[in-house]
Design an enzyme around this catalytic site. Sequence first.
Site, PDB file in Angstrom:
ATOM      1  N   SER A  16      19.760  64.597  65.359  1.00  0.00           N
ATOM      2  CA  SER A  16      20.026  64.614  63.760  1.00  0.00           C
ATOM      3  C   SER A  16      18.602  64.541  63.237  1.00  0.00           C
ATOM      4  CB  SER A  16      20.737  63.659  63.159  1.00  0.00           C
ATOM      5  OG  SER A  16      20.657  62.252  63.506  1.00  0.00           O
ATOM      6  N   GLU A  18      16.241  63.703  59.632  1.00  0.00           N
ATOM      7  CA  GLU A  18      16.344  63.218  58.145  1.00  0.00           C
ATOM      8  C   GLU A  18      15.015  63.725  57.255  1.00  0.00           C
ATOM      9  OE1 GLU A  18      17.006  58.912  57.912  1.00  0.00           O
ATOM     10  OE2 GLU A  18      15.399  58.689  56.496  1.00  0.00           O
ATOM     11  N   ASP A 110      16.805  48.996  48.836  1.00  0.00           N
ATOM     12  CA  ASP A 110      15.796  47.908  48.535  1.00  0.00           C
ATOM     13  C   ASP A 110      15.911  47.086  47.095  1.00  0.00           C
ATOM     14  OD1 ASP A 110      14.589  47.572  50.953  1.00  0.00           O
ATOM     15  OD2 ASP A 110      13.474  49.684  50.599  1.00  0.00           O
TER      16      ASP A 110
HETATM   17  P1  FAD Z   1      22.362  45.763  54.564  1.00  0.00           P
HETATM   18  O1  FAD Z   1      23.065  46.444  55.661  1.00  0.00           O
HETATM   19  O2  FAD Z   1      23.439  45.628  53.559  1.00  0.00           O
HETATM   20  O3  FAD Z   1      21.551  44.654  54.685  1.00  0.00           O
HETATM   21  C1  FAD Z   1      20.642  44.582  55.874  1.00  0.00           C
HETATM   22  C2  FAD Z   1      20.064  43.311  56.481  1.00  0.00           C
HETATM   23  O4  FAD Z   1      19.850  42.779  55.633  1.00  0.00           O
HETATM   24  C3  FAD Z   1      21.343  42.725  57.060  1.00  0.00           C
HETATM   25  O5  FAD Z   1      21.297  42.658  58.274  1.00  0.00           O
HETATM   26  C4  FAD Z   1      21.475  41.320  56.257  1.00  0.00           C
HETATM   27  O6  FAD Z   1      21.615  40.467  57.432  1.00  0.00           O
HETATM   28  C5  FAD Z   1      20.490  41.265  55.375  1.00  0.00           C
HETATM   29  N1  FAD Z   1      20.793  41.213  54.037  1.00  0.00           N
HETATM   30  C6  FAD Z   1      21.418  41.973  53.174  1.00  0.00           C
HETATM   31  N2  FAD Z   1      21.509  41.438  52.010  1.00  0.00           N
HETATM   32  C7  FAD Z   1      20.828  40.185  52.164  1.00  0.00           C
HETATM   33  C8  FAD Z   1      20.743  39.139  51.104  1.00  0.00           C
HETATM   34  N3  FAD Z   1      21.317  39.243  49.960  1.00  0.00           N
HETATM   35  N4  FAD Z   1      20.122  37.954  51.720  1.00  0.00           N
HETATM   36  C9  FAD Z   1      19.781  37.793  52.916  1.00  0.00           C
HETATM   37  N5  FAD Z   1      19.938  38.721  53.831  1.00  0.00           N
HETATM   38  C10 FAD Z   1      20.530  40.044  53.522  1.00  0.00           C
HETATM   39  N6  FAD Z   1      16.702  53.032  51.473  1.00  0.00           N
HETATM   40  C11 FAD Z   1      16.646  53.708  50.324  1.00  0.00           C
HETATM   41  O7  FAD Z   1      16.417  53.405  49.291  1.00  0.00           O
HETATM   42  N7  FAD Z   1      17.155  55.216  50.284  1.00  0.00           N
HETATM   43  C12 FAD Z   1      17.508  55.752  51.570  1.00  0.00           C
HETATM   44  O8  FAD Z   1      18.071  56.741  51.657  1.00  0.00           O
HETATM   45  C13 FAD Z   1      17.404  55.032  52.821  1.00  0.00           C
HETATM   46  N8  FAD Z   1      17.559  55.310  54.154  1.00  0.00           N
HETATM   47  C14 FAD Z   1      17.871  54.606  55.075  1.00  0.00           C
HETATM   48  C15 FAD Z   1      18.223  55.066  56.593  1.00  0.00           C
HETATM   49  C16 FAD Z   1      18.152  54.338  57.509  1.00  0.00           C
HETATM   50  C17 FAD Z   1      18.563  54.893  58.819  1.00  0.00           C
HETATM   51  C18 FAD Z   1      17.579  53.032  57.516  1.00  0.00           C
HETATM   52  C19 FAD Z   1      17.293  52.362  58.691  1.00  0.00           C
HETATM   53  C20 FAD Z   1      17.362  52.504  56.283  1.00  0.00           C
HETATM   54  C21 FAD Z   1      17.192  53.333  55.105  1.00  0.00           C
HETATM   55  N9  FAD Z   1      16.782  52.863  53.738  1.00  0.00           N
HETATM   56  C22 FAD Z   1      16.948  53.674  52.614  1.00  0.00           C
HETATM   57  C23 FAD Z   1      16.127  51.331  53.725  1.00  0.00           C
HETATM   58  C24 FAD Z   1      17.281  50.452  53.309  1.00  0.00           C
HETATM   59  O9  FAD Z   1      17.972  50.768  51.899  1.00  0.00           O
HETATM   60  C25 FAD Z   1      16.637  49.028  53.135  1.00  0.00           C
HETATM   61  O10 FAD Z   1      16.223  48.671  54.526  1.00  0.00           O
HETATM   62  C26 FAD Z   1      17.447  48.025  52.280  1.00  0.00           C
HETATM   63  O11 FAD Z   1      16.626  46.718  52.178  1.00  0.00           O
HETATM   64  C27 FAD Z   1      18.632  47.401  52.910  1.00  0.00           C
HETATM   65  O12 FAD Z   1      19.717  48.232  52.957  1.00  0.00           O
HETATM   66  P2  FAD Z   1      20.864  48.080  54.172  1.00  0.00           P
HETATM   67  O13 FAD Z   1      22.099  49.207  53.848  1.00  0.00           O
HETATM   68  O14 FAD Z   1      20.223  48.500  55.596  1.00  0.00           O
HETATM   69  O15 FAD Z   1      21.402  46.706  53.943  1.00  0.00           O
END
Ligand code: FAD
Length: 297
Positions: A16, A18, A110
């Site tokens: 895939s 991105e 983020d």
């Molecule tokens: P989550 O899965 O909710 O959390 C990630 C980790 O952070 C968890 O393991 C948890 O333990 C910890 N965590 C979460 N919230 C908290 C909290 N409040 N306090 C303490 N620990 C916490 N970003 C973008 O803006 N746009 C995109 O299109 C995008 N695509 C991405 C694609 C991939 C494959 C990846 C790996 C990342 C991508 N990101 C993107 C980055 C992502 O948005 C950031 O890493 C963000 O900080 C966390 O989102 P998440 O969905 O991984 O969070």
Amino acid sequence: MATTEQNRANGRLHLSFEFFPPKSPEMDKQLWETVAELSRWNPDFVSVTYGAGGTTKAPTLEAVRRMIGDAKLHTAAHLTCVDASRDDVHKVVDEFRAAGVRHFVALRGDPSTGIGTAYTPHPDGYANAAELVKGLREISDFEISVSAYPEKHPESADEAADIDMLKRKFDNGATRALTQFFFDNDVYERYMERVVAAGITIPVVPGIMPIQNLTQLKRFAGRCGTSVPSFLDVRFEGLDENPTDRAKVAADVAAEQIEDLQRRGFHEFHLYTMNRAPLVNAVLENLGLSPERRSAA
Ligand code: FAD
């Protein structure tokens, strides 16, 4: 048989790609040239990133619409829930659905105050990606990919908290995870042992970042919590002013990483293309793949 020969024989590797939404007419042109070029590899799906706080909603939607309508690609829309109420998120989901999207990459995003600052959920919003997955699952039978962090997310207290979040996303209905990019396959293999031990049975697909520029990559990796092993300094040493050899080394490094993962039993890969085709083409050619054989497969 060597992995490159296996790839030549049956091309059984799943791919895939991105992309990110373009921000200017020049970037728009580059994106669509890249999509045309890379679709020859017959990817299982492509995905388009989404700005945290909805900052790229319109260009992401437009890119996704064209990828589905014109390029006829199975396309996943990334979706973040930072700074959005549940209603806001649902409206965006409806717009993507109307554009033909059936696959989301569901993310928290983020903090809008900057990476490294404390995350504050919207009072009426989803607090994290696990909640977003649950919300999406209640709306429809979507394919839902989520993020995974072999070196743990920088905000996670420890590895256990990180795996716990992935487990919650899995329990809530995620169908696949795509990892943050990494360069140390031992780290990924140990992570996968913890994933399996936690009872997470969806594919956790390695995210592969071909290195366009090691100096820039190091800055980005630092923010993402990805370690950059010293062997990369050695491989790229003295190539700053030599783009041709640098591109060759970059293609070798990424292909070697994929081959090694294949030897360890992993056969699905998510490539961060940075909207550029030549390096991705070189990586896949190094693996012994050919667009013609993959189309015929
Ligand atoms: P989550 O899965 O909710 O959390 C990630 C980790 O952070 C968890 O393991 C948890 O333990 C910890 N965590 C979460 N919230 C908290 C909290 N409040 N306090 C303490 N620990 C916490 N970003 C973008 O803006 N746009 C995109 O299109 C995008 N695509 C991405 C694609 C991939 C494959 C990846 C790996 C990342 C991508 N990101 C993107 C980055 C992502 O948005 C950031 O890493 C963000 O900080 C966390 O989102 P998440 O969905 O991984 O969070």
